[in-house]
Write a protein that holds these residues in place. Structure first.
Motif, PDB file in Angstrom:
ATOM      1  N   UNK A  31       0.854  -1.189   0.000  1.00  0.00           N
ATOM      2  CA  UNK A  31       0.000   0.000   0.000  1.00  0.00           C
ATOM      3  C   UNK A  31       0.889   1.237   0.000  1.00  0.00           C
ATOM      4  N   UNK A  32       1.371   1.646  -1.184  1.00  0.00           N
ATOM      5  CA  UNK A  32       2.239   2.824  -1.244  1.00  0.00           C
ATOM      6  C   UNK A  32       1.605   4.024  -0.544  1.00  0.00           C
ATOM      7  N   UNK A  33       2.414   4.710   0.244  1.00  0.00           N
ATOM      8  CA  UNK A  33       1.936   5.872   0.970  1.00  0.00           C
ATOM      9  C   UNK A  33       1.274   5.555   2.300  1.00  0.00           C
ATOM     10  N   UNK A  34       1.095   4.268   2.605  1.00  0.00           N
ATOM     11  CA  UNK A  34       0.503   3.884   3.879  1.00  0.00           C
ATOM     12  C   UNK A  34       1.549   3.169   4.730  1.00  0.00           C
ATOM     13  N   UNK A  35       1.231   2.999   5.994  1.00  0.00           N
ATOM     14  CA  UNK A  35       2.121   2.324   6.930  1.00  0.00           C
ATOM     15  C   UNK A  35       1.297   1.491   7.889  1.00  0.00           C
ATOM     16  N   UNK A  36       1.902   0.454   8.418  1.00  0.00           N
ATOM     17  CA  UNK A  36       1.256  -0.359   9.446  1.00  0.00           C
ATOM     18  C   UNK A  36       2.251  -0.526  10.588  1.00  0.00           C
ATOM     19  N   UNK A  95       4.779   1.464   3.494  1.00  0.00           N
ATOM     20  CA  UNK A  95       4.327   0.962   2.203  1.00  0.00           C
ATOM     21  C   UNK A  95       3.449  -0.272   2.297  1.00  0.00           C
ATOM     22  N   UNK A  96       2.942  -0.558   3.501  1.00  0.00           N
ATOM     23  CA  UNK A  96       2.084  -1.721   3.711  1.00  0.00           C
ATOM     24  C   UNK A  96       0.876  -1.322   4.528  1.00  0.00           C
ATOM     25  N   UNK A  97      -0.171  -2.129   4.426  1.00  0.00           N
ATOM     26  CA  UNK A  97      -1.383  -1.931   5.224  1.00  0.00           C
ATOM     27  C   UNK A  97      -2.000  -3.298   5.483  1.00  0.00           C
ATOM     28  N   UNK A  98      -2.945  -3.321   6.396  1.00  0.00           N
ATOM     29  CA  UNK A  98      -3.740  -4.523   6.621  1.00  0.00           C
ATOM     30  C   UNK A  98      -4.910  -4.514   5.651  1.00  0.00           C
ATOM     31  N   UNK A  99      -5.266  -5.669   5.132  1.00  0.00           N
ATOM     32  CA  UNK A  99      -6.469  -5.759   4.303  1.00  0.00           C
ATOM     33  C   UNK A  99      -7.660  -5.258   5.120  1.00  0.00           C
ATOM     34  N   UNK A 100      -8.628  -4.692   4.449  1.00  0.00           N
ATOM     35  CA  UNK A 100      -9.781  -4.115   5.157  1.00  0.00           C
ATOM     36  C   UNK A 100     -10.504  -5.157   6.003  1.00  0.00           C
ATOM     37  N   UNK A 101     -10.513  -6.408   5.598  1.00  0.00           N
ATOM     38  CA  UNK A 101     -11.192  -7.436   6.382  1.00  0.00           C
ATOM     39  C   UNK A 101     -10.519  -7.645   7.735  1.00  0.00           C
ATOM     40  N   UNK A 102      -9.263  -7.237   7.871  1.00  0.00           N
ATOM     41  CA  UNK A 102      -8.560  -7.362   9.149  1.00  0.00           C
ATOM     42  C   UNK A 102      -8.666  -6.081   9.961  1.00  0.00           C
TER      43      UNK A 102
END
Length: 107
Positions: A31-36, A95-102
């Protein structure tokens, strides 16, 4: 050290890594621009384990193993120590995120 060796030798760590790898494959997306953050990953992994009736890793073990699993993943991603949240900078992965289901089941 003895506790760690016993866990490795009897298979607890390889068992945990297997489930952690499955979690990362199913829950983490590029997920470019996102972070987890590591705490966000731990919360999602804990739910993942409870839903599948798997033992939940202690937080300290998870923090060490998630770094290893992400580095060994096809993304070869290393941990960042400065993922910003309202509570301050935390360890995590850029550059990563959790899937929306999580994330929709977040507590």
């Amino acid at each position: 050290m003895l506790r760690y060796l016993r866990r490795v030798l009897v298979g607890e760590v390889p068992f945990a890594i297997t489930h952690l790898r499955a979690f990362v494959r199913g829950a983490v997306i590029l997920a470019p621009g996102q972070n987890v953050t590591v705490p966000e990953l731990y919360a999602a992994f804990s739910r993942y384990c409870r839903e599948r009736e798997l033992p939940v890793l202690p937080k300290g073990d998870f923090q060490q193993l998630i770094v290893r699993v992400m580095k060994e993943s096809p993304w070869h991603k290393t941990k960042s120590k400065s993922v910003k949240r309202s509570t301050g900078a935390q360890n995590g992965f850029r550059g990563f995120a959790l899937r929306s289901s999580f994330t929709s089941r977040a507590t």
